[in-house]
Scaffold this active site. Structure first.
Site, PDB file in Angstrom:
ATOM      1  N   LEU A  62     -10.432   6.051   9.429  1.00 57.39           N
ATOM      2  CA  LEU A  62     -10.532   5.435  10.754  1.00 57.39           C
ATOM      3  C   LEU A  62     -11.853   4.708  10.987  1.00 57.39           C
ATOM      4  O   LEU A  62     -11.896   3.711  11.695  1.00 57.39           O
ATOM      5  CB  LEU A  62     -10.306   6.479  11.855  1.00 57.39           C
ATOM      6  CG  LEU A  62      -8.929   7.162  11.850  1.00 57.39           C
ATOM      7  CD1 LEU A  62      -8.783   8.042  13.084  1.00 57.39           C
ATOM      8  CD2 LEU A  62      -7.789   6.164  11.801  1.00 57.39           C
TER       9      LEU A  62
ATOM     10  N   ARG B 138     -13.567   2.888   9.015  1.00 57.73           N
ATOM     11  CA  ARG B 138     -13.732   1.564   8.392  1.00 57.73           C
ATOM     12  C   ARG B 138     -12.465   0.714   8.420  1.00 57.73           C
ATOM     13  O   ARG B 138     -12.537  -0.489   8.205  1.00 57.73           O
ATOM     14  CB  ARG B 138     -14.245   1.711   6.959  1.00 57.73           C
ATOM     15  CG  ARG B 138     -13.335   2.514   6.062  1.00 57.73           C
ATOM     16  CD  ARG B 138     -13.925   2.632   4.659  1.00 57.73           C
ATOM     17  NE  ARG B 138     -13.021   3.323   3.781  1.00 57.73           N
ATOM     18  CZ  ARG B 138     -12.923   4.642   3.678  1.00 57.73           C
ATOM     19  NH1 ARG B 138     -13.717   5.414   4.410  1.00 57.73           N
ATOM     20  NH2 ARG B 138     -12.065   5.201   2.869  1.00 57.73           N
TER      21      ARG B 138
ATOM     22  N   CYS C 106     -20.869   4.739  -6.540  1.00 55.67           N
ATOM     23  CA  CYS C 106     -20.351   3.986  -5.389  1.00 55.67           C
ATOM     24  C   CYS C 106     -19.678   4.916  -4.391  1.00 55.67           C
ATOM     25  O   CYS C 106     -19.839   4.772  -3.186  1.00 55.67           O
ATOM     26  CB  CYS C 106     -19.335   2.936  -5.844  1.00 55.67           C
ATOM     27  SG  CYS C 106     -20.088   1.607  -6.785  1.00 55.67           S
TER      28      CYS C 106
ATOM     29  N   CYS D 290     -10.383 -16.801 -17.815  1.00 59.63           N
ATOM     30  CA  CYS D 290      -9.811 -17.583 -16.710  1.00 59.63           C
ATOM     31  C   CYS D 290      -9.855 -19.083 -17.003  1.00 59.63           C
ATOM     32  O   CYS D 290      -9.104 -19.852 -16.409  1.00 59.63           O
ATOM     33  CB  CYS D 290     -10.508 -17.280 -15.395  1.00 59.63           C
ATOM     34  SG  CYS D 290     -12.149 -18.006 -15.252  1.00 59.63           S
TER      35      CYS D 290
ATOM     36  N   ASP E 171       0.861  -1.192   0.000  1.00 57.48           N
ATOM     37  CA  ASP E 171       0.000   0.000   0.000  1.00 57.48           C
ATOM     38  C   ASP E 171       0.896   1.240   0.000  1.00 57.48           C
ATOM     39  O   ASP E 171       1.849   1.312   0.769  1.00 57.48           O
ATOM     40  CB  ASP E 171      -0.896   0.021   1.246  1.00 57.48           C
ATOM     41  CG  ASP E 171      -2.020   1.037   1.137  1.00 57.48           C
ATOM     42  OD1 ASP E 171      -3.190   0.616   1.133  1.00 57.48           O
ATOM     43  OD2 ASP E 171      -1.737   2.251   1.040  1.00 57.48           O
TER      44      ASP E 171
HETATM   45 ZN   LIG Z   1     -13.446 -16.049 -15.129  1.00 60.66          ZN
END
Ligand SMILES: [Zn+2]
Length: 205
Positions: A13, A15, A130, A190, A4
């Site tokens: 603070l 969360r 969001c 994937c 990070d």
């Molecule tokens: Zn996938």
């Protein structure tokens, strides 16, 4: 290993439950390592004060046995997904918007990945919506706890609770926790859908 680039801010603070006001301005990885060291003195924490990006993701992911996605940006979440899928590295996704959180563990090539579920990252309008919904602290804590549980299972070589399943925690009503099966999406890069396809084609099924 913690990755990070940012310092602890006052707005974190509510969360990010391990930080305190004394940590404001300290790099998050340092404050988190101190928190861990005070509780688990035998644990060594490798720290990287950098943002995960396309140039370093493969190297950072490969150095682990399991990855926890605790990021807040869709771009980072898709990068973690794609890097872990390529490296066949299991990871647990976590996301929180307002009163609702979700967690899902991906076993690459075997169970649905983030692109199986969401296909593409949200556009800027969705991201803005969001942002305005914010993140409710206890919901982030609940999702973090689910993710920690999956990491613990990884370290003990136990079966994941949320592999191929998405957990939804809705703090706004009764029946707060739902777990739904997620099937791999045919055509997803994937390749997990081919696994299911092969099984359904095999004799005796
Ligand atoms: Zn996938």
């Amino acid at each position: 290993m913690l990755v990070d680039p940012d310092p602890v801010e006052l707005s974190n603070l509510a969360r990010q439950v391990i930080f305190r006001t004394r940590d404001i301005g300290t790099p998050k990885i340092e404050a988190a390592a101190r928190w861990l060291g005070e509780r688990f003195p035998g644990v060594s924490v490798e720290r990287h004060a950098i943002a995960l990006d396309a140039s370093n993701a493969a190297r950072l992911v490969a150095a682990n046995n399991f990855v926890i996605d605790a990021t807040d940006s869709p771009a980072a979440k898709f990068l973690i997904n794609d890097t872990c899928v390529a490296a066949r590295m299991p990871f647990v996704y976590g996301g929180v918007v307002g009163m609702t959180g979700q967690a899902m563990t991906v076993t690459p090539g075997e169970t649905a990945c983030i692109r199986c579920v969401f296909e593409t990252p949200p556009d800027e309008d969705e991201i803005q919506t969001c942002r305005e919904a914010g993140i409710v602290g206890p919901v982030a804590a609940a999702i973090g706890e689910m993710q920690a549980g999956e990491a613990m299972r990884a370290s003990r070589a136990q079966t994941f609770l949320l592999s191929g399943k998405i957990l939804t925690y809705d703090a706004s009503g009764p029946g707060r926790v739902r777990i739904a099966e997620v099937r791999p999406r045919p055509g997803c890069d994937c390749g997990a859908w081919q696994q299911g396809h092969r099984e359904s084609l095999s004799p005796g099924k």
